[in-house]
Design an enzyme around this catalytic site. Structure first.
Site, PDB file in Angstrom:
ATOM      1  N   LYS A 269       0.849  -1.198   0.000  1.00 35.76           N
ATOM      2  CA  LYS A 269       0.000   0.000   0.000  1.00 35.76           C
ATOM      3  C   LYS A 269       0.881   1.243   0.000  1.00 35.76           C
ATOM      4  CE  LYS A 269      -3.203   2.566   2.974  1.00 35.76           C
ATOM      5  NZ  LYS A 269      -3.879   2.598   4.290  1.00 35.76           N
ATOM      6  N   ASP A 274      -2.794  10.585   3.241  1.00 36.02           N
ATOM      7  CA  ASP A 274      -4.190  10.177   3.381  1.00 36.02           C
ATOM      8  C   ASP A 274      -4.965  11.207   4.194  1.00 36.02           C
ATOM      9  OD1 ASP A 274      -6.591   8.870   3.449  1.00 36.02           O
ATOM     10  OD2 ASP A 274      -5.969   7.399   4.940  1.00 36.02           O
ATOM     11  N   LYS A 281     -10.649  13.031   7.486  1.00 37.82           N
ATOM     12  CA  LYS A 281     -10.151  12.751   8.833  1.00 37.82           C
ATOM     13  C   LYS A 281     -10.171  14.027   9.668  1.00 37.82           C
ATOM     14  CE  LYS A 281      -6.699   9.259   7.420  1.00 37.82           C
ATOM     15  NZ  LYS A 281      -7.177   8.101   8.185  1.00 37.82           N
ATOM     16  N   ASP A 292       1.417   6.541   5.376  1.00 41.24           N
ATOM     17  CA  ASP A 292       0.468   5.568   4.847  1.00 41.24           C
ATOM     18  C   ASP A 292       0.978   4.865   3.589  1.00 41.24           C
ATOM     19  OD1 ASP A 292      -1.884   4.324   5.511  1.00 41.24           O
ATOM     20  OD2 ASP A 292      -3.160   5.644   4.338  1.00 41.24           O
ATOM     21  N   ASP A 351     -12.337   6.995   3.302  1.00 41.31           N
ATOM     22  CA  ASP A 351     -11.143   6.829   4.140  1.00 41.31           C
ATOM     23  C   ASP A 351     -10.744   5.358   4.267  1.00 41.31           C
ATOM     24  OD1 ASP A 351      -9.018   7.728   5.653  1.00 41.31           O
ATOM     25  OD2 ASP A 351     -10.142   7.725   7.532  1.00 41.31           O
ATOM     26  N   GLU A 353      -9.555   3.644   1.828  1.00 45.29           N
ATOM     27  CA  GLU A 353      -9.031   3.687   0.460  1.00 45.29           C
ATOM     28  C   GLU A 353      -7.887   2.717   0.211  1.00 45.29           C
ATOM     29  OE1 GLU A 353      -5.804   5.104   2.476  1.00 45.29           O
ATOM     30  OE2 GLU A 353      -7.878   5.661   2.835  1.00 45.29           O
ATOM     31  N   ARG A 355      -7.449  -0.388   0.929  1.00 45.85           N
ATOM     32  CA  ARG A 355      -7.888  -1.688   0.427  1.00 45.85           C
ATOM     33  C   ARG A 355      -8.275  -1.624  -1.045  1.00 45.85           C
ATOM     34  NH1 ARG A 355     -12.358  -2.045   4.971  1.00 45.85           N
ATOM     35  NH2 ARG A 355     -10.638  -0.936   5.964  1.00 45.85           N
TER      36      ARG A 355
END
Length: 509
Positions: A269, A274, A281, A292, A351, A353, A355
């Site tokens: 990933k 993010d 967030k 991230d 959020d 995202e 996956r």
């Protein structure tokens, strides 16, 4: 260009009195009777006086304790350093991880000193390797964006490390020291990528960094830009990246030695920042979100280390790179996207995202029918709820999951196997798409892994053996440095993936 922190490391069996260094490091442990020197090369009256003075000096031998004393007359070192080994039991040898952490803690806390000799109890090749690796991991610094008025006056990190060991002449020790330097370089490059601010590291520059790091190694780097991603159906990356002015990338890195019998695939990933997208967030939740992309940094540098070690195993790493931002172009809750391979996903929360980009990577990696598929991601806050900030989770098919856990144990990294309860799958059902990107609130780490499993392909009707590593907490150290672990980027999981590849090769012989 990503700069790595690389001390020069060598091993020697010379008498300590003949070693020229700025600091000599000796281990102190906690015995039932109090603090004691362990494996000390000091002899005679000097050793006895020092040992008897430990308690008076307030030295306990606790883990992470590093104390400096003036050098002794018979030594060619300006400073004598005592590093804590923690509690010991009579007749029980020190573990490799204890040595790794003690060496790393000492070297980390000796920044500003150029050369260090480590006189820790390293009487076997394995122990010497642990000391060398700890030193390589401890000698890390990240000051790239400081104006640095003092630059050039003192080294930011230890530059030269000598491991004192009676087995220095053995070929296995020479190989172990070389491996330690390669592992240290890979972990430290991962840390530096994670520490890069999102103003400097975004999908395009991450792809450039990957190519630069791979430049002198026998690997092939292929970069898919936003046009290629859209035309080839990488809907996860395209969808997540739509809200950002910095378009997504997929970076494929391949190491294909001629004699390889096993094929591995790593998927990482790489959300370079993010914000949560339209499911924004809170401000405090964004502060650490430069990290991230740690999974992509891990799989990249693990592959490069495997290539530099020359392991006879084919490895392909897929770096799923995007920036998740809110804008008039961003994907919305209730949107439906089509992931690579054709499955559709309803977006319930922008959020969630990671996956989505990982789904693209898993589906693409599956097309090449690897013998095992491992993904690495800072995927869920639920990982930290379940296991805290220092223990990563591993889930998936039993065989790969257990092999990853065994490799992590050998490497000295903390992973814990978690289940994938089948009843959670139903919570991912969507009334308008093949599945939704959110499911059951409780056990969110497990539900996220079950989502990813949907995109792992089959070979001859059987699911490709797969494991998912959730490193959300351990990838980024928000607290104080400890052992060989610095603040911020930790590089966790690089050593586990390399050890896993080594184990795969050993089993195939």
């Amino acid at each position: 260009m990503i700069r790595t922190t690389e001390p020069r490391i060598n091993a020697t069996a010379k008498d300590v009195r003949k070693i020229q260094c700025d600091a000599l490091v000796v281990g102190v442990a906690q015995d039932t009777s109090g603090p004691v020197l362990v494996g000390s090369p000091l002899r005679g009256k000097a050793a006895q006086v020092l040992n008897d003075s430990l308690a008076v000096l307030g030295i306990t031998g606790a883990t992470d304790e590093v104390r400096r004393l003036p050098g002794l007359p018979e030594l060619n070192a300006e400073v004598l350093v005592l590093t804590g080994l923690g509690k010991i039991e009579q007749g029980v040898p020190l573990s490799e991880e204890t040595l790794r952490r003690a060496a790393g803690s000492a070297v980390r806390q000796l920044g500003g000193i150029s050369s260090v000799a480590l006189a820790l109890p390293a009487e076997t090749p394995a122990a010497a390797a642990a000391v060398a690796e700890g030193a390589a991991l401890g000698a890390y610094s990240y000051n790239e964006h400081r104006s640095g008025s003092a630059s050039g006056k003192r080294p930011e990190h230890v530059e030269m490390v000598t491991v004192l060991t009676p087995v220095a002449g053995e070929k296995s020790v020479t190989a172990a020291v070389k491996r330690a330097q390669i592992i240290g370089r890979a972990v430290n490059a991962t840390r530096t990528l994670v520490n890069q601010p999102p103003s400097h590291l975004y999908p395009e520059t991450f792809a450039d960094a990957a190519a630069a790091l791979a430049k002198d190694l026998p690997v092939k780097v292929t970069v898919l830009d936003e046009k290629k991603l859209e035309s080839e159906g990488f809907g996860g990356l395209v969808g997540v990246g739509k809200g950002s002015a910095r378009p997504p990338r997929m970076v494929k890195v391949e190491y294909s030695p001629a004699r390889a019998k096993i094929k591995l695939a790593f998927v990482g990933k790489g959300i370079t920042f993010d914000s949560g997208g339209l499911s924004l967030k809170p401000a405090n939740g964004m502060v650490t979100m430069k990290c991230d992309m740690a999974g992509a940094a891990v799989v990249l540098n693990a592959l490069l280390a495997i290539a530099e070690l020359g392991l006879p195993v084919k490895v392909t790493a897929w770096l799923c790179l995007a920036e998740n931002m809110p804008s008039g172009h961003a994907q919305r809750p209730s949107d439906v996207m089509t992931v690579y391979g054709g499955k559709t996903v309803e977006i319930l929360n922008t959020d969630a995202e990671g996956r989505l980009v990982m789904a693209d990577g898993l589906a693409a990696a599956s097309e090449e029918a690897p013998d095992a598929l491992i993904d690495v991601a800072t995927l869920t806050g639920a990982q930290m709820v379940a296991l805290g900030s220092r223990v990563s989770a591993v889930m998936g098919e039993d065989g790969v999951r257990d092999a990853v856990k065994a490799a992590a144990d050998r490497a000295g990294e903390l992973f814990w196997p978690m289940p994938l309860p089948e009843e959670l799958r139903s919570s991912l059902e969507s009334p308008v798409a093949d599945l939704a990107n959110m499911g059951e609130k409780f056990g969110g780490m497990l539900t996220a892994a079950i989502f990813l499993r949907e995109f792992v392909g089959e070979v001859n009707g059987e699911k490709i053996p797969w494991a998912h590593l959730d490193i959300a907490g351990p990838a980024f150290n928000e607290g104080a440095a400890y052992g060989y672990t610095p603040k911020e980027g930790t590089g966790v999981a690089v050593r586990t993936l390399v050890a896993y590849a080594e184990d795969v090769v050993a089993r195939a012989r």
